[in-house]
Design a protein around this motif. Sequence first.
Motif, PDB file in Angstrom:
ATOM      1  N   ALA A   1      29.432 -25.138   4.046  1.00  0.00           N
ATOM      2  CA  ALA A   1      28.181 -25.216   4.804  1.00  0.00           C
ATOM      3  C   ALA A   1      28.322 -24.548   6.165  1.00  0.00           C
ATOM      4  O   ALA A   1      27.422 -23.835   6.620  1.00  0.00           O
ATOM      5  CB  ALA A   1      27.758 -26.674   4.966  1.00  0.00           C
ATOM      6  N   VAL A   2      29.469 -24.756   6.797  1.00  0.00           N
ATOM      7  CA  VAL A   2      29.719 -24.147   8.106  1.00  0.00           C
ATOM      8  C   VAL A   2      29.780 -22.628   7.979  1.00  0.00           C
ATOM      9  O   VAL A   2      29.198 -21.894   8.797  1.00  0.00           O
ATOM     10  CB  VAL A   2      31.029 -24.691   8.719  1.00  0.00           C
ATOM     11  CG1 VAL A   2      31.407 -23.887   9.965  1.00  0.00           C
ATOM     12  CG2 VAL A   2      30.878 -26.164   9.074  1.00  0.00           C
ATOM     13  N   LEU A   3      30.481 -22.153   6.957  1.00  0.00           N
ATOM     14  CA  LEU A   3      30.587 -20.706   6.739  1.00  0.00           C
ATOM     15  C   LEU A   3      29.214 -20.091   6.491  1.00  0.00           C
ATOM     16  O   LEU A   3      28.891 -19.025   7.037  1.00  0.00           O
ATOM     17  CB  LEU A   3      31.515 -20.419   5.555  1.00  0.00           C
ATOM     18  CG  LEU A   3      31.681 -18.949   5.163  1.00  0.00           C
ATOM     19  CD1 LEU A   3      32.195 -18.116   6.338  1.00  0.00           C
ATOM     20  CD2 LEU A   3      32.609 -18.827   3.959  1.00  0.00           C
ATOM     21  N   SER A   4      28.394 -20.742   5.687  1.00  0.00           N
ATOM     22  CA  SER A   4      27.043 -20.241   5.412  1.00  0.00           C
ATOM     23  C   SER A   4      26.213 -20.179   6.691  1.00  0.00           C
ATOM     24  O   SER A   4      25.501 -19.204   6.944  1.00  0.00           O
ATOM     25  CB  SER A   4      26.342 -21.144   4.390  1.00  0.00           C
ATOM     26  OG  SER A   4      26.994 -21.100   3.147  1.00  0.00           O
ATOM     27  N   GLN A   5      26.322 -21.236   7.502  1.00  0.00           N
ATOM     28  CA  GLN A   5      25.567 -21.298   8.756  1.00  0.00           C
ATOM     29  C   GLN A   5      26.014 -20.210   9.727  1.00  0.00           C
ATOM     30  O   GLN A   5      25.178 -19.532  10.347  1.00  0.00           O
ATOM     31  CB  GLN A   5      25.717 -22.670   9.391  1.00  0.00           C
ATOM     32  CG  GLN A   5      24.869 -22.872  10.643  1.00  0.00           C
ATOM     33  CD  GLN A   5      24.983 -24.286  11.195  1.00  0.00           C
ATOM     34  OE1 GLN A   5      25.617 -25.138  10.599  1.00  0.00           O
ATOM     35  NE2 GLN A   5      24.370 -24.523  12.342  1.00  0.00           N
ATOM     36  N   ILE A   6      27.309 -20.036   9.866  1.00  0.00           N
ATOM     37  CA  ILE A   6      27.842 -19.008  10.774  1.00  0.00           C
ATOM     38  C   ILE A   6      27.462 -17.617  10.283  1.00  0.00           C
ATOM     39  O   ILE A   6      27.130 -16.733  11.081  1.00  0.00           O
ATOM     40  CB  ILE A   6      29.374 -19.144  10.910  1.00  0.00           C
ATOM     41  CG1 ILE A   6      29.728 -20.434  11.650  1.00  0.00           C
ATOM     42  CG2 ILE A   6      29.958 -17.936  11.645  1.00  0.00           C
ATOM     43  CD1 ILE A   6      31.203 -20.706  11.733  1.00  0.00           C
ATOM     44  N   THR A   7      27.498 -17.423   8.978  1.00  0.00           N
ATOM     45  CA  THR A   7      27.115 -16.129   8.406  1.00  0.00           C
ATOM     46  C   THR A   7      25.681 -15.785   8.758  1.00  0.00           C
ATOM     47  O   THR A   7      25.377 -14.664   9.209  1.00  0.00           O
ATOM     48  CB  THR A   7      27.281 -16.144   6.871  1.00  0.00           C
ATOM     49  OG1 THR A   7      28.640 -16.420   6.536  1.00  0.00           O
ATOM     50  CG2 THR A   7      26.875 -14.813   6.263  1.00  0.00           C
ATOM     51  N   LEU A   8      24.791 -16.751   8.564  1.00  0.00           N
ATOM     52  CA  LEU A   8      23.375 -16.530   8.873  1.00  0.00           C
ATOM     53  C   LEU A   8      23.198 -16.278  10.372  1.00  0.00           C
ATOM     54  O   LEU A   8      22.454 -15.380  10.789  1.00  0.00           O
ATOM     55  CB  LEU A   8      22.576 -17.764   8.440  1.00  0.00           C
ATOM     56  CG  LEU A   8      21.076 -17.577   8.181  1.00  0.00           C
ATOM     57  CD1 LEU A   8      20.839 -16.508   7.114  1.00  0.00           C
ATOM     58  CD2 LEU A   8      20.444 -18.892   7.763  1.00  0.00           C
ATOM     59  N   GLN A   9      23.909 -17.042  11.172  1.00  0.00           N
ATOM     60  CA  GLN A   9      23.823 -16.911  12.632  1.00  0.00           C
ATOM     61  C   GLN A   9      24.287 -15.525  13.086  1.00  0.00           C
ATOM     62  O   GLN A   9      23.604 -14.862  13.887  1.00  0.00           O
ATOM     63  CB  GLN A   9      24.703 -17.983  13.265  1.00  0.00           C
ATOM     64  CG  GLN A   9      24.956 -17.830  14.750  1.00  0.00           C
ATOM     65  CD  GLN A   9      26.014 -18.799  15.237  1.00  0.00           C
ATOM     66  OE1 GLN A   9      25.929 -19.993  15.009  1.00  0.00           O
ATOM     67  NE2 GLN A   9      27.047 -18.280  15.887  1.00  0.00           N
ATOM     68  N   GLN A  10      25.415 -15.074  12.575  1.00  0.00           N
ATOM     69  CA  GLN A  10      25.957 -13.778  12.982  1.00  0.00           C
ATOM     70  C   GLN A  10      25.092 -12.626  12.487  1.00  0.00           C
ATOM     71  O   GLN A  10      24.918 -11.622  13.190  1.00  0.00           O
ATOM     72  CB  GLN A  10      27.387 -13.617  12.462  1.00  0.00           C
ATOM     73  CG  GLN A  10      28.406 -14.489  13.163  1.00  0.00           C
ATOM     74  CD  GLN A  10      28.433 -14.247  14.665  1.00  0.00           C
ATOM     75  OE1 GLN A  10      27.977 -15.081  15.443  1.00  0.00           O
ATOM     76  NE2 GLN A  10      28.954 -13.105  15.081  1.00  0.00           N
ATOM     77  N   CYS A  11      24.553 -12.766  11.288  1.00  0.00           N
ATOM     78  CA  CYS A  11      23.675 -11.719  10.758  1.00  0.00           C
ATOM     79  C   CYS A  11      22.406 -11.601  11.601  1.00  0.00           C
ATOM     80  O   CYS A  11      21.946 -10.493  11.911  1.00  0.00           O
ATOM     81  CB  CYS A  11      23.314 -12.006   9.303  1.00  0.00           C
ATOM     82  SG  CYS A  11      24.676 -11.716   8.148  1.00  0.00           S
ATOM     83  N   ARG A  12      21.843 -12.739  11.993  1.00  0.00           N
ATOM     84  CA  ARG A  12      20.647 -12.722  12.846  1.00  0.00           C
ATOM     85  C   ARG A  12      20.962 -12.067  14.184  1.00  0.00           C
ATOM     86  O   ARG A  12      20.159 -11.292  14.713  1.00  0.00           O
ATOM     87  CB  ARG A  12      20.142 -14.148  13.053  1.00  0.00           C
ATOM     88  CG  ARG A  12      19.362 -14.700  11.863  1.00  0.00           C
ATOM     89  CD  ARG A  12      18.993 -16.144  12.080  1.00  0.00           C
ATOM     90  NE  ARG A  12      18.175 -16.649  10.981  1.00  0.00           N
ATOM     91  CZ  ARG A  12      18.043 -17.943  10.690  1.00  0.00           C
ATOM     92  NH1 ARG A  12      18.683 -18.853  11.429  1.00  0.00           N
ATOM     93  NH2 ARG A  12      17.293 -18.319   9.682  1.00  0.00           N
ATOM     94  N   LEU A  13      22.121 -12.382  14.720  1.00  0.00           N
ATOM     95  CA  LEU A  13      22.531 -11.816  16.005  1.00  0.00           C
ATOM     96  C   LEU A  13      22.661 -10.301  15.912  1.00  0.00           C
ATOM     97  O   LEU A  13      22.165  -9.569  16.781  1.00  0.00           O
ATOM     98  CB  LEU A  13      23.858 -12.436  16.432  1.00  0.00           C
ATOM     99  CG  LEU A  13      24.477 -11.887  17.723  1.00  0.00           C
ATOM    100  CD1 LEU A  13      23.576 -12.201  18.913  1.00  0.00           C
ATOM    101  CD2 LEU A  13      25.870 -12.487  17.942  1.00  0.00           C
ATOM    102  N   ARG A  14      23.323  -9.819  14.878  1.00  0.00           N
ATOM    103  CA  ARG A  14      23.536  -8.382  14.731  1.00  0.00           C
ATOM    104  C   ARG A  14      22.224  -7.642  14.457  1.00  0.00           C
ATOM    105  O   ARG A  14      21.989  -6.562  14.999  1.00  0.00           O
ATOM    106  CB  ARG A  14      24.529  -8.108  13.598  1.00  0.00           C
ATOM    107  CG  ARG A  14      25.898  -8.719  13.800  1.00  0.00           C
ATOM    108  CD  ARG A  14      26.599  -8.163  15.023  1.00  0.00           C
ATOM    109  NE  ARG A  14      27.853  -8.886  15.270  1.00  0.00           N
ATOM    110  CZ  ARG A  14      28.286  -9.213  16.456  1.00  0.00           C
ATOM    111  NH1 ARG A  14      27.583  -8.878  17.533  1.00  0.00           N
ATOM    112  NH2 ARG A  14      29.423  -9.851  16.612  1.00  0.00           N
ATOM    113  N   ILE A  15      21.382  -8.232  13.617  1.00  0.00           N
ATOM    114  CA  ILE A  15      20.111  -7.572  13.280  1.00  0.00           C
ATOM    115  C   ILE A  15      19.164  -7.562  14.474  1.00  0.00           C
ATOM    116  O   ILE A  15      18.404  -6.611  14.680  1.00  0.00           O
ATOM    117  CB  ILE A  15      19.458  -8.269  12.064  1.00  0.00           C
ATOM    118  CG1 ILE A  15      20.287  -7.979  10.806  1.00  0.00           C
ATOM    119  CG2 ILE A  15      18.027  -7.794  11.859  1.00  0.00           C
ATOM    120  CD1 ILE A  15      19.823  -8.700   9.578  1.00  0.00           C
ATOM    121  N   LYS A  16      19.241  -8.620  15.282  1.00  0.00           N
ATOM    122  CA  LYS A  16      18.390  -8.712  16.471  1.00  0.00           C
ATOM    123  C   LYS A  16      18.649  -7.557  17.426  1.00  0.00           C
ATOM    124  O   LYS A  16      17.741  -7.094  18.137  1.00  0.00           O
ATOM    125  CB  LYS A  16      18.653 -10.047  17.175  1.00  0.00           C
ATOM    126  CG  LYS A  16      17.804 -10.269  18.416  1.00  0.00           C
ATOM    127  CD  LYS A  16      18.140 -11.602  19.060  1.00  0.00           C
ATOM    128  CE  LYS A  16      17.330 -11.829  20.334  1.00  0.00           C
ATOM    129  NZ  LYS A  16      17.677 -13.127  20.976  1.00  0.00           N
TER     130      LYS A  16
END
Length: 243
Positions: free
Chosen positions: A112-127
């Motif tokens: 769950a933590v890995l999934s959350q961090i993945t989504l967080q980092q992807c949003r950051l990079r795409i932003k």
Amino acid sequence: MQIIAVQLSKLNAGRESLLLGQDHHALHDFRVALRSLRSLLPVVLKRSKRLDARVLAAWKALAQFTSPVRDAEVLLVLLDGKMSEVERISLADSLDEGLASIREVLAGTDFAVLSQITLQQCRLRIKNCDGGVLKRRIKRQAKSYSMLLDKAAKNKRPSLEEWHERRLTVKHLRYLSLLVAQWLPQRISELQLPLKKAQTAIGKLHDAELIAQFMGEKKIKKAFLENAQNTWLTLVIENKAIL
């Protein structure tokens, strides 16, 4: 971003099925979703960034962790009726132990933590980049996979391990071109059929290798190698046309 979120959702659904332990296709579906996610992440995340690199490495490790269990699952199906009862029980026990280990890993908080961090980092990079930049990254990633296929083609006598690497590259390009077809040139989308055929043929070669090892045989049936080689050559010819 939406495509990545969808793949994470599918991956979580596969995780739930695995935890329930009632779906015979659960491991396969989980691995397909994982493969799809991993084909997308290098487009968004940067290996030069420490956290991004750790996220990519974690998903890769999970894929590698599930591979031996998948192999045991396949062997049980392919060798049904062709092995002794003792061998069947031993293989079934190995599969059950492997699935239990996977469920233990997936039941913990790490997934769950890995999934959350993945989504967080992807949003950051795409932003921090516009659509044009992402489109160029997608094309560049597809081109890098295409170039890996071309490089591999120069080896006329690949080992079985090198065939495995070829299959991984084929999978990455195939899933990437399936998921983001609208942002790729049509000529790459036209590789779908030869990519699928090559993935299937090399997959059967891998399964034949597993069977040979399990049965204590020294050689793999020539037909599997020839089929893999023929579909590979077709893919290589069509791939060269897009380079």
